[in-house]
Motif scaffolding. Structure first.
Motif, PDB file in Angstrom:
ATOM      1  N   UNK A 192       0.833  -1.202   0.000  1.00  0.00           N
ATOM      2  CA  UNK A 192       0.000   0.000   0.000  1.00  0.00           C
ATOM      3  C   UNK A 192       0.870   1.255   0.000  1.00  0.00           C
ATOM      4  N   UNK A 193       2.139   1.103   0.369  1.00  0.00           N
ATOM      5  CA  UNK A 193       3.062   2.227   0.345  1.00  0.00           C
ATOM      6  C   UNK A 193       3.326   2.744  -1.051  1.00  0.00           C
ATOM      7  N   UNK A 194       3.040   1.943  -2.082  1.00  0.00           N
ATOM      8  CA  UNK A 194       3.251   2.378  -3.465  1.00  0.00           C
ATOM      9  C   UNK A 194       2.099   3.247  -3.968  1.00  0.00           C
ATOM     10  N   UNK A 195       0.981   3.193  -3.241  1.00  0.00           N
ATOM     11  CA  UNK A 195      -0.252   3.784  -3.761  1.00  0.00           C
ATOM     12  C   UNK A 195      -0.276   5.295  -3.546  1.00  0.00           C
ATOM     13  N   UNK A 196      -0.591   6.005  -4.602  1.00  0.00           N
ATOM     14  CA  UNK A 196      -0.863   7.432  -4.517  1.00  0.00           C
ATOM     15  C   UNK A 196      -2.341   7.636  -4.815  1.00  0.00           C
ATOM     16  N   UNK A 197      -3.039   8.237  -3.891  1.00  0.00           N
ATOM     17  CA  UNK A 197      -4.489   8.411  -4.007  1.00  0.00           C
ATOM     18  C   UNK A 197      -4.799   9.758  -4.651  1.00  0.00           C
ATOM     19  N   UNK A 198      -5.496   9.722  -5.811  1.00  0.00           N
ATOM     20  CA  UNK A 198      -5.836  10.970  -6.487  1.00  0.00           C
ATOM     21  C   UNK A 198      -6.974  11.678  -5.754  1.00  0.00           C
ATOM     22  N   UNK A 199      -6.802  12.972  -5.523  1.00  0.00           N
ATOM     23  CA  UNK A 199      -7.803  13.764  -4.825  1.00  0.00           C
ATOM     24  C   UNK A 199      -8.701  14.446  -5.847  1.00  0.00           C
ATOM     25  N   UNK A 200      -9.992  14.250  -5.673  1.00  0.00           N
ATOM     26  CA  UNK A 200     -10.966  14.857  -6.575  1.00  0.00           C
ATOM     27  C   UNK A 200     -12.021  15.559  -5.730  1.00  0.00           C
ATOM     28  N   UNK A 201     -12.246  16.824  -5.996  1.00  0.00           N
ATOM     29  CA  UNK A 201     -13.224  17.595  -5.226  1.00  0.00           C
ATOM     30  C   UNK A 201     -14.614  17.396  -5.813  1.00  0.00           C
ATOM     31  N   UNK A 202     -15.605  17.425  -4.918  1.00  0.00           N
ATOM     32  CA  UNK A 202     -16.987  17.410  -5.371  1.00  0.00           C
ATOM     33  C   UNK A 202     -17.252  18.681  -6.175  1.00  0.00           C
ATOM     34  N   UNK A 231      -2.401  12.210  -3.040  1.00  0.00           N
ATOM     35  CA  UNK A 231      -2.089  12.098  -1.616  1.00  0.00           C
ATOM     36  C   UNK A 231      -1.331  10.792  -1.392  1.00  0.00           C
ATOM     37  N   UNK A 232      -0.206  10.892  -0.677  1.00  0.00           N
ATOM     38  CA  UNK A 232       0.568   9.697  -0.310  1.00  0.00           C
ATOM     39  C   UNK A 232       0.238   9.375   1.144  1.00  0.00           C
ATOM     40  N   UNK A 233      -0.579   8.366   1.373  1.00  0.00           N
ATOM     41  CA  UNK A 233      -1.056   8.088   2.724  1.00  0.00           C
ATOM     42  C   UNK A 233       0.020   7.510   3.629  1.00  0.00           C
ATOM     43  N   UNK A 234       0.978   6.796   3.076  1.00  0.00           N
ATOM     44  CA  UNK A 234       1.978   6.130   3.910  1.00  0.00           C
ATOM     45  C   UNK A 234       3.375   6.724   3.788  1.00  0.00           C
ATOM     46  N   UNK A 235       3.786   7.016   2.567  1.00  0.00           N
ATOM     47  CA  UNK A 235       5.156   7.498   2.357  1.00  0.00           C
ATOM     48  C   UNK A 235       5.111   8.878   1.709  1.00  0.00           C
ATOM     49  N   UNK A 253      10.260  11.646   1.982  1.00  0.00           N
ATOM     50  CA  UNK A 253      11.050  10.460   2.322  1.00  0.00           C
ATOM     51  C   UNK A 253      11.701   9.858   1.080  1.00  0.00           C
ATOM     52  N   UNK A 254      10.963   9.827  -0.010  1.00  0.00           N
ATOM     53  CA  UNK A 254      11.519   9.332  -1.284  1.00  0.00           C
ATOM     54  C   UNK A 254      12.697  10.213  -1.698  1.00  0.00           C
ATOM     55  N   UNK A 255      12.504  11.521  -1.596  1.00  0.00           N
ATOM     56  CA  UNK A 255      13.548  12.473  -2.001  1.00  0.00           C
ATOM     57  C   UNK A 255      14.785  12.315  -1.129  1.00  0.00           C
ATOM     58  N   UNK A 256      14.576  12.217   0.185  1.00  0.00           N
ATOM     59  CA  UNK A 256      15.704  12.131   1.110  1.00  0.00           C
ATOM     60  C   UNK A 256      16.540  10.879   0.872  1.00  0.00           C
ATOM     61  N   UNK A 257      15.916   9.801   0.424  1.00  0.00           N
ATOM     62  CA  UNK A 257      16.659   8.545   0.237  1.00  0.00           C
ATOM     63  C   UNK A 257      17.204   8.395  -1.182  1.00  0.00           C
ATOM     64  N   UNK A 258      16.444   8.837  -2.182  1.00  0.00           N
ATOM     65  CA  UNK A 258      16.824   8.538  -3.567  1.00  0.00           C
ATOM     66  C   UNK A 258      17.202   9.763  -4.419  1.00  0.00           C
ATOM     67  N   UNK A 259      16.871  10.954  -3.978  1.00  0.00           N
ATOM     68  CA  UNK A 259      17.072  12.127  -4.833  1.00  0.00           C
ATOM     69  C   UNK A 259      17.754  13.261  -4.074  1.00  0.00           C
ATOM     70  N   UNK A 260      18.790  12.931  -3.332  1.00  0.00           N
ATOM     71  CA  UNK A 260      19.490  13.946  -2.551  1.00  0.00           C
ATOM     72  C   UNK A 260      20.158  14.983  -3.456  1.00  0.00           C
ATOM     73  N   UNK A 271       7.419   5.808  -7.041  1.00  0.00           N
ATOM     74  CA  UNK A 271       6.524   5.046  -6.163  1.00  0.00           C
ATOM     75  C   UNK A 271       6.227   3.662  -6.746  1.00  0.00           C
ATOM     76  N   UNK A 272       5.996   3.609  -8.050  1.00  0.00           N
ATOM     77  CA  UNK A 272       5.621   2.342  -8.690  1.00  0.00           C
ATOM     78  C   UNK A 272       6.760   1.330  -8.683  1.00  0.00           C
ATOM     79  N   UNK A 273       7.999   1.805  -8.518  1.00  0.00           N
ATOM     80  CA  UNK A 273       9.154   0.891  -8.568  1.00  0.00           C
ATOM     81  C   UNK A 273       9.543   0.348  -7.196  1.00  0.00           C
ATOM     82  N   UNK A 274       8.894   0.836  -6.139  1.00  0.00           N
ATOM     83  CA  UNK A 274       9.278   0.432  -4.785  1.00  0.00           C
ATOM     84  C   UNK A 274       8.968  -1.043  -4.519  1.00  0.00           C
ATOM     85  N   UNK A 275       9.939  -1.742  -3.979  1.00  0.00           N
ATOM     86  CA  UNK A 275       9.719  -3.123  -3.556  1.00  0.00           C
ATOM     87  C   UNK A 275       9.204  -3.119  -2.124  1.00  0.00           C
TER      88      UNK A 275
END
Length: 805
Positions: free
Chosen positions: A587-597, A616-620, A624-631, A728-732
């Protein structure tokens, strides 16, 4: 993806917003809780022939959903709820609220729109998949609503709810634990919405057999719904006045007795004798005395004692007055003490409860050990709380400390002690806690000799002995003897904190404390969390381990460390844990698209925006991605931001310097007295003065430089956002565990506990600085300075032609 606790809570509270205005909280709670109940039982039991709740045809939330926009929506909703109530013997429980009440919900289109919006809010909640084994998300949501309703209902209408923090203490101090059998009984004669009974039942691994009675019809309905939402549909809740007509009786007509009892009866009930003649009580509850006619506090205590088995245990919340009031209550108190029924008394902070601001106490009853009781264990917990709005609230550490101290009978200075019955008898059986426990802080006394002669009293330095035991050489570094009994400071007041933070002994202490945290993190192995695990069991296990880990650490209070974890759990970790135990690590790979009514704004702030899509990234979180992979990319972005800040600052400084009334850019001001790139460009076309043109060109160049910096920053930000989005999609699963457990949870806890460690040395630094400044100048020195300044003032006055007398 499963719903998060905080998301569920915010959605439920949004439903309340739809009802505000037409009614107060004591009324709209009935509507919201009915909606919650209908949605939950529909999601959970629809189509289940063996479910605890039968959903008849045409009586589910789906049928309510079909009513959105219907002209007869209110009447038809009433019929749907009524059908469900009739099928499940819930008449008078879930059909209390009238959804066709025009006075509360509005007329015509206003009612249609309001109820349609309410249905839409609950329609978006999938409550079928939100119960991990042994956990209770919906029960927690109900608890959340009850707390907020009690807060908003005000003094006269908030008594249906006992704060869950207090409920937890009662349930734990009466001896219920995981080994308590399911057929053990627990009773509450004034059960309100049932929170006390449920907390007590939760202490047993398989729950308890629940019995309750509540006089208020609407509140007893809340309790029945509460039981079902907590998966306790078999709990027995009766309506009626417990004192006048107790429902739970044996075949012989006497009161039924129970293994455990908990209660938060109404304080100081002034009409308890209405319908009851205590002199002719058929249940013989007033053997030890009859309470005053205008104060029924002891009435409920006596009823509970009579309702307990010979080995029964109970806990009752009562106002402090029961501990010391005289006359009839004094005689009852003396008789109960002589019987040995009272095991302990816990004094609570003031302003905890919603119906009153007065301080209360918990009376703990234990019939099993009554014959051999030689003393009463007392706790003064009145100072352990935090402010929460206009109420006080017990923290997790306050609850844990009370329970630990009481169950282990630990005597602690200014907090708890075992008081012999002989001492209580010598005080005429007065149980007022301050008579036996002095909880006041020692007074900070000034030393007159030190003020007169200078120097810091060794007495004050010796009082810091706990620090010197951990940092043995630090005292000599801070203070040096000046004469017998007095010392002088070795370090300037302004440099004390910096010096102590860099002191080798403190660094060693901090390192040892952080090593304990690392050991705990390795011990709990959060990476092993899996689908189906129980988040509540998880936090119980890891928090107890953390508490034990720091139990023997000098200076560092293990309850303070425990609170750090509990706060982070409530803020972040529990949401994460609920998602992970229901949807798994991926579920950490999932990005939830926000859509307004349509016509409404987004309810959540997006974490990442790609083109116009918001996610919206609910878990990660992306950070955090930037700090680990895109310094490297982030470093470049930071530099571009710095370049932009510099360009903006240079532009603003230049414009400020030259756009005054006589400035070279004065002719480029717009009607708002502001210089813009547009006005600069327009003025350049007509300007003839050489100096003005040069200034205009410089301003335009600065505007262009700022624009170029903004463009470069935006392009770099967009590029990084797209890279992170794709990452996000490449995360194991291992990647996700590292990001969540190590980079998010562990790192946050490390920084917060490091701050707590530094707070300890800050306290020492503050005290040392306070002592140094207090005695920095002796009185003779101050007097001499005053004399010198007085002479200077007199000289100035004389020079001005004024004479002092």
């Amino acid at each position: 993806m499963a719903i998060k606790k905080t998301e569920l809570y915010s959605s439920l509270w949004a439903s309340c917003d739809e009802l505000r205005g037409g009614m107060d909280a004591s009324q709209y709670k009935d509507y919201v809780l009915t909606f919650l109940f209908m949605k939950y039982v529909s999601d959970r039991y629809k189509g289940d022939p063996y479910g605890m709740i039968v959903i008849p045809l045409g009586a589910s939330f789906d049928d309510m959903k079909a009513l959105k926009g219907d002209k007869e929506i209110g009447d038809k909703m009433n019929k749907i709820i009524s059908a469900l109530a009739e099928e499940n013997d819930l008449k008078g429980v879930i059909d209390v609220a009238d959804f066709n009440d025009e006075d509360k919900l509005g007329k015509g289109k206003e009612m249609i729109d309001r109820l349609s919006k309410l249905i839409g809010i609950f329609e978006g909640l999938d409550l079928s998949a939100n119960r991990a084994d042994g956990d209770d998300l919906l029960g927690d949501a109900y608890e959340y609503l009850m707390r907020h309703f009690a807060t908003e209902s005000g003094k006269s209408k908030g008594q249906f709810y006992t704060p869950s923090e207090v409920s937890r203490i009662l349930s734990k101090v009466i001896g219920i634990d995981a080994s308590t059998p399911q057929d053990a009984t627990v009773y509450d004669p004034t059960c309100g919405s049932g929170s006390l009974l449920l907390k007590a039942s939760d202490e047993a691994e398989r729950g308890l057999s629940i019995y309750g009675q509540e006089m208020d019809n609407a509140t007893s309905a809340l309790a029945r719904m509460n039981m079902i939402l907590h998966n306790n549909a078999t709990a027995k809740i009766w309506k009626g006045n417990t004192l006048v007509d107790p429902q739970w009786k044996e075949a012989n007509g006497q009161l039924k007795t129970f293994d455990f009892a908990v209660a938060n009866p109404p304080f100081s009930n002034k009409n308890w004798t209405s319908g009851l003649n205590p002199n002719e009580d058929p249940f013989d509850r007033f053997t030890w005395g009859i309470p005053p006619e205008k104060n029924g506090d002891y009435t409920f205590l006596l009823h509970i004692i009579k309702s307990l088995k010979s080995t029964g245990k109970g806990a009752v919340i009562l106002p402090h007055g029961v501990l010391f009031r005289g006359n009839a209550e004094a005689r009852i108190r003396e008789n109960l003490l002589k019987q040995g029924y009272i095991k302990g008394i816990i004094g609570l902070p003031a302003n905890l409860f919603y119906g009153t601001g007065i301080p209360a106490c918990i009376i703990v009853i234990d019939k099993a050990q009554a014959h051999s009781r030689k003393g009463i264990f007392m706790i003064d917990a009145s100072k352990g709380f935090i402010k929460d709005g206009n109420k006080n609230r017990l923290r997790a550490q306050d609850i844990h400390k009370v329970v630990d101290v009481f169950t282990k009978q630990l005597e602690q200075p200014r907090y708890s002690r075992m008081v012999p019955l002989s001492e209580i008898a010598a005080n005429d059986y007065n149980l007022n806690i301050p008579r036996y426990i002095d909880a006041s802080e020692p007074e900070d006394l000034h030393d007159l000799t030190a003020h007169l002669q200078g120097g810091i009293p060794d007495r004050d330095i010796n009082a810091l002995a706990p620090y010197w035991q951990v940092f043995p050489s630090m005292r000599d570094a801070l203070f040096a003897p000046v004469r017998a009994g007095y010392s002088q400071a070795q370090i300037e007041a302004g440099k004390i904190k910096t010096t102590l933070l860099e002191y080798p002994e403190f660094k060693d202490f901090a390192q040892r404390a952080m090593t304990l945290l690392t050991q705990w993190q390795q011990q709990i192995a959060l990476q092993e969390l899996s689908v189906g695990d129980n988040p509540k069991a998880l936090i119980d296990e890891i928090s107890e381990a953390l508490l034990a880990q720091y139990a023997d650490t000098a200076l560092l209070n293990n309850y303070d460390v425990y609170q750090i974890l509990m706060d982070y759990w409530n803020d972040t970790m529990q949401d994460d844990a609920y998602l992970l135990t229901q949807d798994g690590w991926l579920a950490g790979k999932v990005l939830r698209e926000l859509v307004a009514e349509k016509g409404e704004k987004l309810k959540e702030t997006p974490d990442i925006v790609i083109d116009k899509a918001k996610f919206k990234a609910d878990l990660i979180p992306p950070s955090l991605i930037i700090a680990r992979y895109y310094k490297t990319e982030q470093k470049k972005l930071d530099q571009l931001q710095a370049d932009l800040d510099n360009a903006t600052q240079e532009l603003e400084s230049y414009l400020e310097e030259h756009s005054g009334e006589d400035g070279l850019l004065a002719e480029a001001l717009n009607d708002k007295d502001k210089v813009t790139k547009v006005t600069i460009t327009a003025r350049l076309k007509v300007a003839t003065d050489k100096e003005e043109k040069a200034a205009l060109k410089q301003a335009k160049a600065l505007f262009d430089a700022e624009a170029d910096s903004k463009k470069a920053l935006k392009e770099a930000q967009d590029q990084l956002d797209r890279a992170v989005f794709k990452h996000y999609a490449t995360l194991s699963e291992d990647d996700i565990k590292t990001l969540i457990v190590n980079d998010k949870w562990h790192t946050t806890l490390q920084s917060r506990i490091q701050a707590e460690i530094e707070r300890i040395i800050q306290q020492l630094a503050n005290r040392v600085k306070e002592l140094e400044e207090r005695y920095a100048e002796a009185l003779p020195t101050i007097s001499q300075s005053v004399d010198v300044l007085s002479l200077k003032v007199a000289a100035h006055l004389k020079a001005m032609g004024l004479e002092t007398i």
